[in-house]
Write a protein that holds these residues in place. Sequence first.
Motif, PDB file in Angstrom:
ATOM      1  N   GLN A 172       0.862  -1.242   0.084  1.00 54.48           N
ATOM      2  CA  GLN A 172      -0.007  -0.010   0.075  1.00 54.48           C
ATOM      3  C   GLN A 172       0.842   1.298  -0.091  1.00 54.48           C
ATOM      4  OE1 GLN A 172      -3.431  -0.421   0.269  1.00 54.48           O
ATOM      5  NE2 GLN A 172      -3.069  -2.644  -0.048  1.00 54.48           N
ATOM      6  N   LYS A 173       0.405   2.358  -0.522  1.00 53.78           N
ATOM      7  CA  LYS A 173       0.902   3.552  -0.269  1.00 53.78           C
ATOM      8  C   LYS A 173       0.842   4.079   1.060  1.00 53.78           C
ATOM      9  CE  LYS A 173       2.055   5.566  -4.810  1.00 53.78           C
ATOM     10  NZ  LYS A 173       2.701   4.138  -5.042  1.00 53.78           N
ATOM     11  N   ALA A 174       1.874   5.018   1.453  1.00 57.86           N
ATOM     12  CA  ALA A 174       1.623   5.787   2.701  1.00 57.86           C
ATOM     13  C   ALA A 174       0.058   6.088   3.302  1.00 57.86           C
ATOM     14  CB  ALA A 174       2.894   6.409   3.306  1.00 57.86           C
ATOM     15  N   VAL A 175      -0.453   5.817   4.522  1.00 56.82           N
ATOM     16  CA  VAL A 175      -1.414   6.298   4.908  1.00 56.82           C
ATOM     17  C   VAL A 175      -1.381   8.075   4.926  1.00 56.82           C
ATOM     18  CG1 VAL A 175      -2.889   6.613   7.066  1.00 56.82           C
ATOM     19  CG2 VAL A 175      -1.911   4.526   6.425  1.00 56.82           C
ATOM     20  N   GLN A 176      -2.458   8.515   4.219  1.00 54.97           N
ATOM     21  CA  GLN A 176      -2.580  10.004   4.258  1.00 54.97           C
ATOM     22  C   GLN A 176      -3.634  10.493   5.186  1.00 54.97           C
ATOM     23  OE1 GLN A 176      -1.004  12.323   1.629  1.00 54.97           O
ATOM     24  NE2 GLN A 176      -0.602  10.916   0.231  1.00 54.97           N
TER      25      GLN A 176
ATOM     26  N   ILE B 181       8.995   7.820   1.806  1.00 57.85           N
ATOM     27  CA  ILE B 181       7.761   7.541   2.495  1.00 57.85           C
ATOM     28  C   ILE B 181       6.662   7.477   1.146  1.00 57.85           C
ATOM     29  CG2 ILE B 181       5.509   8.350   3.520  1.00 57.85           C
ATOM     30  CD1 ILE B 181       7.444   9.451   5.794  1.00 57.85           C
ATOM     31  N   ALA B 182       6.356   6.275   0.614  1.00 58.32           N
ATOM     32  CA  ALA B 182       5.860   6.217  -0.493  1.00 58.32           C
ATOM     33  C   ALA B 182       4.584   7.096  -0.962  1.00 58.32           C
ATOM     34  CB  ALA B 182       5.506   4.620  -0.853  1.00 58.32           C
ATOM     35  N   GLY B 183       4.625   7.928  -1.832  1.00 60.08           N
ATOM     36  CA  GLY B 183       3.452   8.741  -2.074  1.00 60.08           C
ATOM     37  C   GLY B 183       3.685  10.246  -1.804  1.00 60.08           C
ATOM     38  N   THR B 184       4.902  10.577  -1.163  1.00 62.15           N
ATOM     39  CA  THR B 184       5.153  11.892  -0.682  1.00 62.15           C
ATOM     40  C   THR B 184       6.601  12.240  -1.513  1.00 62.15           C
ATOM     41  OG1 THR B 184       6.720  11.323   1.023  1.00 62.15           O
ATOM     42  CG2 THR B 184       4.509  11.306   1.554  1.00 62.15           C
ATOM     43  N   VAL B 185       7.082  13.405  -0.914  1.00 62.05           N
ATOM     44  CA  VAL B 185       8.303  13.763  -1.496  1.00 62.05           C
ATOM     45  C   VAL B 185       9.401  13.348  -1.143  1.00 62.05           C
ATOM     46  CG1 VAL B 185       7.216  16.066  -2.260  1.00 62.05           C
ATOM     47  CG2 VAL B 185       8.438  15.845  -0.158  1.00 62.05           C
ATOM     48  N   ALA B 186       9.156  12.527   0.007  1.00 61.89           N
ATOM     49  CA  ALA B 186      10.287  11.738   0.515  1.00 61.89           C
ATOM     50  C   ALA B 186      10.724  10.619  -0.158  1.00 61.89           C
ATOM     51  CB  ALA B 186       9.922  11.660   1.925  1.00 61.89           C
TER      52      ALA B 186
ATOM     53  N   PRO C 274      16.343   4.154   6.576  1.00 64.04           N
ATOM     54  CA  PRO C 274      15.279   3.058   6.527  1.00 64.04           C
ATOM     55  C   PRO C 274      14.031   3.896   5.892  1.00 64.04           C
ATOM     56  CG  PRO C 274      16.036   2.889   8.551  1.00 64.04           C
ATOM     57  CD  PRO C 274      16.561   4.180   8.115  1.00 64.04           C
ATOM     58  N   ASP C 275      13.253   3.098   4.930  1.00 66.40           N
ATOM     59  CA  ASP C 275      11.957   3.408   4.171  1.00 66.40           C
ATOM     60  C   ASP C 275      11.020   3.488   5.502  1.00 66.40           C
ATOM     61  OD1 ASP C 275       9.506   3.023   3.143  1.00 66.40           O
ATOM     62  OD2 ASP C 275      10.426   2.670   1.218  1.00 66.40           O
ATOM     63  N   LEU C 276      10.143   4.726   5.439  1.00 68.67           N
ATOM     64  CA  LEU C 276       9.091   4.733   6.746  1.00 68.67           C
ATOM     65  C   LEU C 276       7.804   4.589   6.224  1.00 68.67           C
ATOM     66  CD1 LEU C 276      11.031   7.887   8.332  1.00 68.67           C
ATOM     67  CD2 LEU C 276      11.391   5.468   8.809  1.00 68.67           C
ATOM     68  N   THR C 277       7.635   4.151   5.057  1.00 72.18           N
ATOM     69  CA  THR C 277       6.160   3.999   4.519  1.00 72.18           C
ATOM     70  C   THR C 277       5.441   3.332   5.457  1.00 72.18           C
ATOM     71  OG1 THR C 277       7.265   4.171   2.180  1.00 72.18           O
ATOM     72  CG2 THR C 277       4.950   3.207   2.481  1.00 72.18           C
ATOM     73  N   HIS C 278       6.010   2.303   6.017  1.00 74.80           N
ATOM     74  CA  HIS C 278       4.966   1.449   6.909  1.00 74.80           C
ATOM     75  C   HIS C 278       5.837   1.119   8.233  1.00 74.80           C
ATOM     76  CE1 HIS C 278       2.209   0.584   3.658  1.00 74.80           C
ATOM     77  NE2 HIS C 278       3.101   0.439   2.912  1.00 74.80           N
ATOM     78  N   LEU C 279       6.467   2.431   8.670  1.00 81.93           N
ATOM     79  CA  LEU C 279       7.198   2.564   9.872  1.00 81.93           C
ATOM     80  C   LEU C 279       6.481   1.817  11.132  1.00 81.93           C
ATOM     81  CD1 LEU C 279       9.638   3.358  11.789  1.00 81.93           C
ATOM     82  CD2 LEU C 279       8.244   5.488  12.112  1.00 81.93           C
TER      83      LEU C 279
ATOM     84  N   THR D 262       6.173  13.172  15.117  1.00 79.16           N
ATOM     85  CA  THR D 262       5.974  12.008  15.738  1.00 79.16           C
ATOM     86  C   THR D 262       4.628  11.621  15.612  1.00 79.16           C
ATOM     87  OG1 THR D 262       7.503  12.484  17.772  1.00 79.16           O
ATOM     88  CG2 THR D 262       6.210  10.660  18.105  1.00 79.16           C
ATOM     89  N   ALA D 263       3.684  12.372  15.653  1.00 80.86           N
ATOM     90  CA  ALA D 263       2.089  12.134  15.611  1.00 80.86           C
ATOM     91  C   ALA D 263       2.206  11.532  14.152  1.00 80.86           C
ATOM     92  CB  ALA D 263       1.270  13.324  15.885  1.00 80.86           C
ATOM     93  N   TYR D 264       2.575  12.377  13.277  1.00 84.33           N
ATOM     94  CA  TYR D 264       2.391  11.856  11.617  1.00 84.33           C
ATOM     95  C   TYR D 264       2.990  10.672  11.587  1.00 84.33           C
ATOM     96  CZ  TYR D 264       4.021  11.582   6.638  1.00 84.33           C
ATOM     97  OH  TYR D 264       4.282  11.195   5.428  1.00 84.33           O
ATOM     98  N   LEU D 265       4.331  10.293  12.067  1.00 84.06           N
ATOM     99  CA  LEU D 265       4.985   8.958  11.837  1.00 84.06           C
ATOM    100  C   LEU D 265       4.256   7.995  12.455  1.00 84.06           C
ATOM    101  CD1 LEU D 265       8.946   9.855  12.234  1.00 84.06           C
ATOM    102  CD2 LEU D 265       7.644   9.572  10.365  1.00 84.06           C
ATOM    103  N   LEU D 266       3.459   8.259  13.655  1.00 85.22           N
ATOM    104  CA  LEU D 266       2.589   7.187  14.311  1.00 85.22           C
ATOM    105  C   LEU D 266       1.405   6.800  13.285  1.00 85.22           C
ATOM    106  CD1 LEU D 266       2.558   8.445  17.914  1.00 85.22           C
ATOM    107  CD2 LEU D 266       3.879   6.495  17.044  1.00 85.22           C
ATOM    108  N   THR D 267       1.179   7.352  12.209  1.00 93.42           N
ATOM    109  CA  THR D 267       0.081   7.124  11.354  1.00 93.42           C
ATOM    110  C   THR D 267       0.534   6.188  10.256  1.00 93.42           C
ATOM    111  OG1 THR D 267       0.236   9.060   9.799  1.00 93.42           O
ATOM    112  CG2 THR D 267      -1.167   9.444  11.786  1.00 93.42           C
ATOM    113  N   LEU D 268       1.881   5.946  10.024  1.00 95.55           N
ATOM    114  CA  LEU D 268       2.314   5.136   9.060  1.00 95.55           C
ATOM    115  C   LEU D 268       2.383   3.786   9.330  1.00 95.55           C
ATOM    116  CD1 LEU D 268       5.545   7.412   7.955  1.00 95.55           C
ATOM    117  CD2 LEU D 268       2.921   7.475   7.189  1.00 95.55           C
ATOM    118  N   ARG D 269       1.124   3.218   9.080  1.00 90.06           N
ATOM    119  CA  ARG D 269       0.835   1.974   9.411  1.00 90.06           C
ATOM    120  C   ARG D 269       1.290   0.803   8.515  1.00 90.06           C
ATOM    121  NH1 ARG D 269       0.090   0.778  14.063  1.00 90.06           N
ATOM    122  NH2 ARG D 269      -0.343   2.783  15.540  1.00 90.06           N
TER     123      ARG D 269
END
Length: 354
Positions: free
Chosen positions: A257-261, A283-288, A294-299, A347-354
């Motif tokens: 999946q792409k990263a949660v938005q 982070i797949a689907g962003t400018v990162a 490490p890839d953080l798409t599903h951190l 941190t809150a943003y990264l916590l949504t990257l399931r």
Amino acid sequence: MGVRGPRKAAAVLLGSSFGEINMNGLIRYLSHLYQTIVHSSNIFAPASAPAHDIFRLSMFVLAITMCIFLIVSGLLLYVLIRFRQRVDDNGREPAQVYGSNQIELSWTVIPVLIVMVLFLATVRVILEIEHTREPVNALNVIVVGHQFWWEFRYPQYGIVTANELHVPVSDGSKNPTPTYLTLLAADVNHSFWVPRLAGKTDLIANRVNTMWIQPEAAGLYLGQCAEYCGLQHAHMLLRVYAQSPADFQQWVEQQQQKAVQDPSVAEGRAVFERNACINCHTIAGTVATGHFGPDLTHLMSRETIASGVVPNTRDILRHWIENPDSLKPGALMPAMKLGDHDLDAVTAYLLTLR
Ligand code: CUA
């Protein structure tokens, strides 16, 4: 505030950000420790085809060397007792004996034969493991050793993850699904070692090495970088999750999946995207789209961060972003010197990257 450095790191690990150790944190920490020991990387508990061969070989070598040890220490003990100093000794040196062809021949020929046997047995196991043909439904994973973390790429599925390797359990001899690893190094050399699954194989810059594993039971297998690679070598841990084919398939689909938005953390995402984070992380689907970290798409699908060194919880993640060096001195991730507000937002943003 006020508590800095290692003490603060310890406090965060133990579940209290105020510098005092609380009971729940301590229990969580102890249970984490217990888990680690239960799933320990026990070399005497092989759970995968190459590890079984290596285990049998080590038992054979141990048996031979144990015999040698018993004979040598037995003779030594006998001589020590039999020829000990006695009260009625006349104090003179015993007769000195030189040159015995029989003895010299036997202590040359026997060890040579033993070394030959150990050599041949070892070569046989090495060749057997190396020459096992890759079955058609094998999983291929590219392992890239970085200072100080592991990158795992699944070309068949278009997945990139870090530090925690997911592989399917192999269901017996009729339809084996082993995992073949291609080992590369980005900067310094490492060695991939998960004792219950296989032997060590080095990851060497400018060289391609391969190895394979075939876990026969679902579960977590722990490993460790086994080649000195710098200051954080001892903290370059490996976690291999062997999953049932259905669970593994589910994991694959989730990772694709792409990263949660999540609009509620847009501020944190903006902080992430305007800082240097995007130069190193993807982070797949962003400018990162960085590749140094490490890839953080599903951190948040990972149980640990920093190569298995600390559990992946909110407080620890925040602390890591604030000052990676306090958890892993010498880690290549810089402290971005974010203020408390931005730190909370990221941190809150990264916590949504399931
Ligand atoms: Cu990587 Cu030691």
